[in-house]
Scaffold this motif. Structure first.
Motif, short mmCIF file in Angstrom:
data_model
loop_
_atom_site.label_atom_id
_atom_site.label_comp_id
_atom_site.label_asym_id
_atom_site.label_seq_id
_atom_site.Cartn_x
_atom_site.Cartn_y
_atom_site.Cartn_z
N GLU A 302 0.73 -1.51 0.26
CA GLU A 302 -0.44 -0.07 0.01
C GLU A 302 0.80 0.59 0.02
O GLU A 302 0.47 2.23 -0.83
N GLU A 303 2.25 1.19 0.60
CA GLU A 303 2.90 2.35 0.51
C GLU A 303 4.00 2.44 -0.65
O GLU A 303 4.65 3.09 -0.46
N ASN A 304 4.25 0.84 -1.73
CA ASN A 304 5.18 1.26 -2.79
C ASN A 304 6.13 1.50 -1.81
O ASN A 304 6.84 2.31 -2.02
N LEU A 305 6.61 0.62 -1.34
CA LEU A 305 8.01 0.96 -0.32
C LEU A 305 9.46 0.51 -0.95
O LEU A 305 10.63 0.98 -1.03
N ALA A 306 9.05 -0.62 -2.16
CA ALA A 306 10.37 -0.76 -2.72
C ALA A 306 10.81 0.28 -3.91
O ALA A 306 11.33 0.10 -3.66
N ALA A 307 9.41 0.65 -4.26
CA ALA A 307 10.03 1.84 -5.62
C ALA A 307 10.36 2.94 -4.17
O ALA A 307 11.09 3.94 -4.93
N ARG A 308 10.22 3.52 -3.07
CA ARG A 308 10.51 3.99 -1.95
C ARG A 308 12.30 3.64 -1.76
O ARG A 308 12.54 5.14 -2.06
N ALA A 309 12.01 2.90 -1.85
CA ALA A 309 13.86 1.78 -1.18
C ALA A 309 14.35 2.50 -2.64
O ALA A 309 15.55 3.05 -2.25
N GLU A 310 14.19 1.99 -3.41
CA GLU A 310 15.06 2.50 -4.63
C GLU A 310 15.14 3.95 -4.78
O GLU A 310 16.26 4.08 -4.89
N ARG A 311 14.23 4.52 -4.94
CA ARG A 311 14.02 5.82 -4.46
C ARG A 311 15.19 6.77 -3.33
O ARG A 311 16.12 7.63 -4.30
N MET A 312 15.12 7.08 -2.69
CA MET A 312 15.17 7.25 -1.35
C MET A 312 16.75 6.94 -1.16
O MET A 312 17.56 7.13 -1.30
N GLY A 313 17.14 5.40 -1.58
CA GLY A 313 18.03 4.61 -1.43
C GLY A 313 19.44 5.63 -2.51
O GLY A 313 20.99 6.14 -2.07
N ALA A 314 18.95 5.36 -4.40
CA ALA A 314 19.08 6.16 -4.87
C ALA A 314 20.20 7.28 -4.08
O ALA A 314 20.94 7.85 -4.92
N LEU A 315 19.66 8.11 -3.66
CA LEU A 315 19.13 9.83 -3.56
C LEU A 315 20.91 9.57 -2.00
O LEU A 315 21.77 10.80 -2.55
N LEU A 316 20.36 8.59 -1.94
CA LEU A 316 21.47 8.78 0.31
C LEU A 316 22.70 8.20 -1.32
O LEU A 316 23.83 9.13 -0.85
N LEU A 317 22.80 7.11 -1.79
CA LEU A 317 23.89 6.99 -1.60
C LEU A 317 24.67 7.36 -3.01
O LEU A 317 25.68 8.26 -2.88
N GLY A 318 23.77 8.31 -4.06
CA GLY A 318 24.76 9.97 -4.48
C GLY A 318 25.14 11.26 -4.33
O GLY A 318 26.62 10.99 -3.45
N ARG A 319 24.54 11.08 -2.59
CA ARG A 319 24.69 12.59 -1.79
C ARG A 319 25.85 12.04 -1.11
O ARG A 319 26.87 12.66 -0.71
N LEU A 320 25.80 10.76 -0.75
CA LEU A 320 26.97 10.56 0.18
C LEU A 320 28.63 9.98 -0.57
O LEU A 320 29.70 10.25 -0.50
N ARG A 321 28.28 10.03 -1.99
CA ARG A 321 29.25 9.52 -3.05
C ARG A 321 29.51 11.20 -3.62
O ARG A 321 31.03 10.98 -3.71
N ARG A 322 28.83 11.97 -3.10
CA ARG A 322 29.28 13.04 -3.47
C ARG A 322 30.80 13.93 -2.56
O ARG A 322 31.26 15.18 -2.93
#
Length: 402
Positions: A302-322
């Protein structure tokens, strides 16, 4: 605070080394200590609190069921177990499930099933079944499980250990195939190794393992206690490569962060080896666990948490790598399961987590070199910014000190 810490040290075995904070409450991605200071939770109790703390839907399911029927043991049928396991099987594509409590119990269940399947179905000579595991694995703390660990501390002083396990390098499909013999029952693998330091295998590794296991009539058992239930951006981490395992182990998030719930799921011929009396658990599959687990599964969709984890994970990973600091050796992960490996000549991961705590962010190191960053899946972009800013602040401190 010091009194409570001292009390715990006095009366509790020191099998953990907690950070010096005493927590009192939690809501969503935030925890609050006994002095009222708030902390952003970037560990999620090793993925157990994937839905955040005290999710209203899960608390309501827990409360309602606790007021109705909590525990009976599996000596009787209940109106909660069947619907829960049906939902779990339908979502994962598995045929049957056996409910337990902790992840380690579910792993032990998988080991028993694999061995009996080897004797009754595959035709392995009795008492000769072997299970292949990976170096760097972590599947729990029971004596059988630590017996096949490659971590010296997990084994030291706890032997003798059960035989029947063969270890191969993680991420090396050729090594898996070379280790298979006519006595091989199963290959037990984490799609992403968590305790080892968030180790992501090469692309295609799990798919290769699937093909190898099928070719040699060996069970592929995926330990998704930590990676499963949307943590990596898919319902199951093995789905990133389109892999359907023969056996699947789930736990942690299955209990919604409220109580221990786990399960071993498998195809019919594997689960069919169990007969009444072969295996059991007083609390496994209790109505309270089933009500919360069922509600947790509903929330995932219902909260589509797989898509959310993918989206937020990409954000976190990208910002940490910068972040450009000499103390960072590598940032790696999948979805919201991320590890930041540090150069220990600059700072230990334990020191880093202690300093991070003072900036209002809680995490935990693994092996003294890697900081875990695995928040509840409901984390927002703004909260990710807070976490990254705190990480940068700690790195600034040690960069200036150097």
């Amino acid at each position: 605070m010091e009194n409570l810490i001292a009390l715990e040290k006095k009366v509790c075995a020191e099998n953990y080394a907690p950070l010096p904070v005493v927590l009192h409450s939690g809501a969503g991605v935030w925890l609050t200590d006994i002095h009222g200071k708030r902390y952003l939770d970037m560990m999620s109790a090793y993925s157990a609190t994937s839905f955040g703390h005290s999710h209203p839907r899960l608390v309501a399911a827990l409360t309602a069921q606790a007021q109705t029927l909590a525990v009976t043991s599996r000596a009787y049928y209940t109106d909660r177990l069947g619907p829960f396991l049906q939902r779990l099987c339908e979502m994962t594509g598995m045929a049957r499930a056996l409910p337990m409590n902790t992840g380690a119990e579910a792993v032990e269940t998988a080991l028993k099933a694999a061995r009996k399947w080897a004797y009754q179905v595959k035709g392995v000579t009795p008492e000769r079944a072997q299970i292949i595991v990976c170096a760097g694995n972590f599947a729990g703390r029971t004596t059988t499980i630590v017996g096949f660990s490659s971590e010296a501390q997990y084994r030291q002083g706890f032997g003798p250990f059960a035989p029947g396990f063969v270890s191969v390098p993680f991420g090396d499909a050729a090594a898996l195939e070379a280790a298979i013999t006519p006595d091989t029952a199963a290959f037990l693998v984490e799609p992403v190794q968590g305790e080892a330091g968030i180790i992501v295998p090469p692309d295609g590794y799990l798919a290769q393992c699937r093909a190898i296991c099928s070719r040699h009539n060996v069970l592929l058992i995926c330990d998704e206690v930590q990676t499963g239930l949307c943590r990596t951006g898919r319902l199951l981490a093995c789905q990133h490569e389109g892999v359907q395992p023969d056996g699947l182990i789930l736990g942690k998030a299955l209990g919604g962060g409220l109580l221990p719930v786990s399960a071993f799921l498998a195809r019919p011929d594997v689960m069919g080896v169990f007969r009444p009396g072969d295996h059991g658990s007083t609390f496994g599959g209790n109505p309270l666990a089933c009500a919360v687990g069922h509600a947790a599964l509903d929330l995932l969709e219902e909260e589509n948490l797989a898509a959310r984890a993918e989206r937020m994970g990409a954000l976190l990973l990208g910002r940490l790598r910068r972040l450009r600091y000499p103390a960072i050796r590598e940032v790696r992960g999948k979805g919201l399961l991320i590890g930041m490996e540090l150069d220990s000549t600059h700072i230990s991961a334990r020191e880093f987590c202690e300093r991070l705590m003072y900036f209002g962010v809680l995490s935990k190191d693994t092996h003294g070199t890697v900081v875990r960053l695995a928040p509840p899946l409901v984390i927002s972009e703004q909260e990710i910014d807070i976490a990254v800013a705190a990480v940068a602040a700690v790195l600034d401190e040690f960069d200036m000190a150097a």
